[in-house]
Write a protein that holds these residues in place. Structure first.
Motif, PDB file in Angstrom:
ATOM      1  N   LYS A  31     -14.576 -15.428  88.092  1.00  0.00           N
ATOM      2  CA  LYS A  31     -15.187 -15.812  86.827  1.00  0.00           C
ATOM      3  C   LYS A  31     -15.298 -17.325  86.735  1.00  0.00           C
ATOM      4  CE  LYS A  31     -10.696 -15.680  84.579  1.00  0.00           C
ATOM      5  NZ  LYS A  31      -9.883 -15.075  83.555  1.00  0.00           N
ATOM      6  N   PHE A  32     -16.051 -17.780  85.757  1.00  0.00           N
ATOM      7  CA  PHE A  32     -16.139 -19.208  85.463  1.00  0.00           C
ATOM      8  C   PHE A  32     -16.281 -19.379  83.958  1.00  0.00           C
ATOM      9  CE2 PHE A  32     -20.485 -17.839  85.902  1.00  0.00           C
ATOM     10  CZ  PHE A  32     -21.206 -18.584  84.987  1.00  0.00           C
ATOM     11  N   CYS A  33     -15.965 -20.563  83.480  1.00  0.00           N
ATOM     12  CA  CYS A  33     -16.070 -20.872  82.051  1.00  0.00           C
ATOM     13  C   CYS A  33     -16.960 -22.097  81.891  1.00  0.00           C
ATOM     14  CB  CYS A  33     -14.686 -21.163  81.456  1.00  0.00           C
ATOM     15  SG  CYS A  33     -13.569 -19.761  81.529  1.00  0.00           S
ATOM     16  N   PHE A  34     -17.724 -22.116  80.801  1.00  0.00           N
ATOM     17  CA  PHE A  34     -18.589 -23.257  80.538  1.00  0.00           C
ATOM     18  C   PHE A  34     -18.643 -23.510  79.041  1.00  0.00           C
ATOM     19  CE2 PHE A  34     -21.237 -19.559  80.132  1.00  0.00           C
ATOM     20  CZ  PHE A  34     -22.085 -19.849  79.078  1.00  0.00           C
ATOM     21  N   GLY A  35     -19.009 -24.723  78.675  1.00  0.00           N
ATOM     22  CA  GLY A  35     -19.140 -25.074  77.270  1.00  0.00           C
ATOM     23  C   GLY A  35     -19.156 -26.572  77.075  1.00  0.00           C
ATOM     24  N   LEU A  36     -19.353 -26.967  75.838  1.00  0.00           N
ATOM     25  CA  LEU A  36     -19.422 -28.391  75.514  1.00  0.00           C
ATOM     26  C   LEU A  36     -18.062 -29.066  75.584  1.00  0.00           C
ATOM     27  CD1 LEU A  36     -21.927 -28.268  72.526  1.00  0.00           C
ATOM     28  CD2 LEU A  36     -22.378 -28.922  74.902  1.00  0.00           C
ATOM     29  N   ASP A  37     -17.009 -28.340  75.227  1.00  0.00           N
ATOM     30  CA  ASP A  37     -15.654 -28.868  75.328  1.00  0.00           C
ATOM     31  C   ASP A  37     -14.682 -27.694  75.461  1.00  0.00           C
ATOM     32  OD1 ASP A  37     -14.938 -27.910  72.665  1.00  0.00           O
ATOM     33  OD2 ASP A  37     -16.031 -29.635  71.881  1.00  0.00           O
ATOM     34  N   ALA A  38     -13.403 -27.990  75.641  1.00  0.00           N
ATOM     35  CA  ALA A  38     -12.410 -26.942  75.918  1.00  0.00           C
ATOM     36  C   ALA A  38     -12.293 -25.919  74.796  1.00  0.00           C
ATOM     37  CB  ALA A  38     -11.051 -27.583  76.184  1.00  0.00           C
ATOM     38  N   SER A  39     -12.600 -26.291  73.569  1.00  0.00           N
ATOM     39  CA  SER A  39     -12.456 -25.353  72.451  1.00  0.00           C
ATOM     40  C   SER A  39     -13.632 -24.385  72.316  1.00  0.00           C
ATOM     41  CB  SER A  39     -12.269 -26.123  71.137  1.00  0.00           C
ATOM     42  OG  SER A  39     -13.438 -26.839  70.825  1.00  0.00           O
ATOM     43  N   LEU A  41     -15.367 -22.986  75.149  1.00  0.00           N
ATOM     44  CA  LEU A  41     -15.687 -22.419  76.459  1.00  0.00           C
ATOM     45  C   LEU A  41     -16.069 -20.949  76.355  1.00  0.00           C
ATOM     46  CD1 LEU A  41     -12.965 -23.944  78.796  1.00  0.00           C
ATOM     47  CD2 LEU A  41     -15.349 -24.636  78.538  1.00  0.00           C
ATOM     48  N   GLN A  42     -17.064 -20.550  77.127  1.00  0.00           N
ATOM     49  CA  GLN A  42     -17.483 -19.157  77.257  1.00  0.00           C
ATOM     50  C   GLN A  42     -17.188 -18.715  78.677  1.00  0.00           C
ATOM     51  OE1 GLN A  42     -21.483 -18.323  75.885  1.00  0.00           O
ATOM     52  NE2 GLN A  42     -21.453 -20.173  74.639  1.00  0.00           N
ATOM     53  N   GLU A  43     -16.728 -17.479  78.829  1.00  0.00           N
ATOM     54  CA  GLU A  43     -16.374 -16.954  80.142  1.00  0.00           C
ATOM     55  C   GLU A  43     -17.485 -16.060  80.676  1.00  0.00           C
ATOM     56  OE1 GLU A  43     -12.230 -15.530  81.153  1.00  0.00           O
ATOM     57  OE2 GLU A  43     -13.333 -13.633  81.144  1.00  0.00           O
ATOM     58  N   ARG A  44     -17.798 -16.192  81.954  1.00  0.00           N
ATOM     59  CA  ARG A  44     -18.768 -15.343  82.622  1.00  0.00           C
ATOM     60  C   ARG A  44     -18.158 -14.857  83.933  1.00  0.00           C
ATOM     61  NH1 ARG A  44     -20.481 -15.601  78.272  1.00  0.00           N
ATOM     62  NH2 ARG A  44     -22.586 -16.078  77.610  1.00  0.00           N
ATOM     63  N   LEU A  45     -18.463 -13.617  84.293  1.00  0.00           N
ATOM     64  CA  LEU A  45     -17.957 -13.030  85.526  1.00  0.00           C
ATOM     65  C   LEU A  45     -19.009 -13.118  86.620  1.00  0.00           C
ATOM     66  CD1 LEU A  45     -16.361  -9.768  84.090  1.00  0.00           C
ATOM     67  CD2 LEU A  45     -15.204 -11.909  84.636  1.00  0.00           C
ATOM     68  N   PHE A  46     -18.574 -13.350  87.855  1.00  0.00           N
ATOM     69  CA  PHE A  46     -19.467 -13.258  89.000  1.00  0.00           C
ATOM     70  C   PHE A  46     -19.680 -11.780  89.309  1.00  0.00           C
ATOM     71  CE2 PHE A  46     -17.848 -17.570  89.658  1.00  0.00           C
ATOM     72  CZ  PHE A  46     -19.017 -18.243  89.969  1.00  0.00           C
ATOM     73  N   VAL A  47     -20.778 -11.450  89.959  1.00  0.00           N
ATOM     74  CA  VAL A  47     -21.060 -10.062  90.321  1.00  0.00           C
ATOM     75  C   VAL A  47     -20.207  -9.690  91.531  1.00  0.00           C
ATOM     76  CG1 VAL A  47     -22.809  -8.434  91.103  1.00  0.00           C
ATOM     77  CG2 VAL A  47     -23.402 -10.172  89.421  1.00  0.00           C
TER      78      VAL A  47
END
Length: 91
Positions: A31-39, A41-47
């Motif tokens: 998985k990976f997380c992304f967002g503007l800052d640490a508070s 973050l959105q999580e996405r899973l790899f296939v």
């Protein structure tokens, strides 16, 4: 992460970040997380087979399903993942 191998590409409508694992780090990323800052973050899973099975398990059979219902669930197998396509086999 291996910092010399990372890259960033930005266009008017898209941004891409290329990441590389550090030497000695093996196995697929889950998985990976992304967002503007640490508070935020959105999580996405790899296939992967595990992630597809987990997702379909929660969607197709919620927590109240019986064991026999779980055993009759289809087998999902991720065969191939490329930039152009994802090939999944359902048994």
């Amino acid at each position: 992460l291996a910092s010399p191998e990372t890259s960033v590409s930005v266009s008017a409508h898209n941004a891409a970040v290329g990441l590389a694992k550090a030497p000695g780090c093996t196995g697929p990323w889950e998985k990976f997380c992304f967002g503007l800052d640490a508070s935020t973050l959105q999580e996405r899973l790899f296939v992967s087979e595990e992630n597809v099975d987990g997702f379909l398990g929660t969607v197709l059979c919620p927590s109240f399903c019986s064991q026999s219902a779980l055993e009759s669930q289809p087998l999902i197998e991720v065969l191939d993942v490329t930039e152009d396509r994802i090939q999944i086999r359902l048994k």
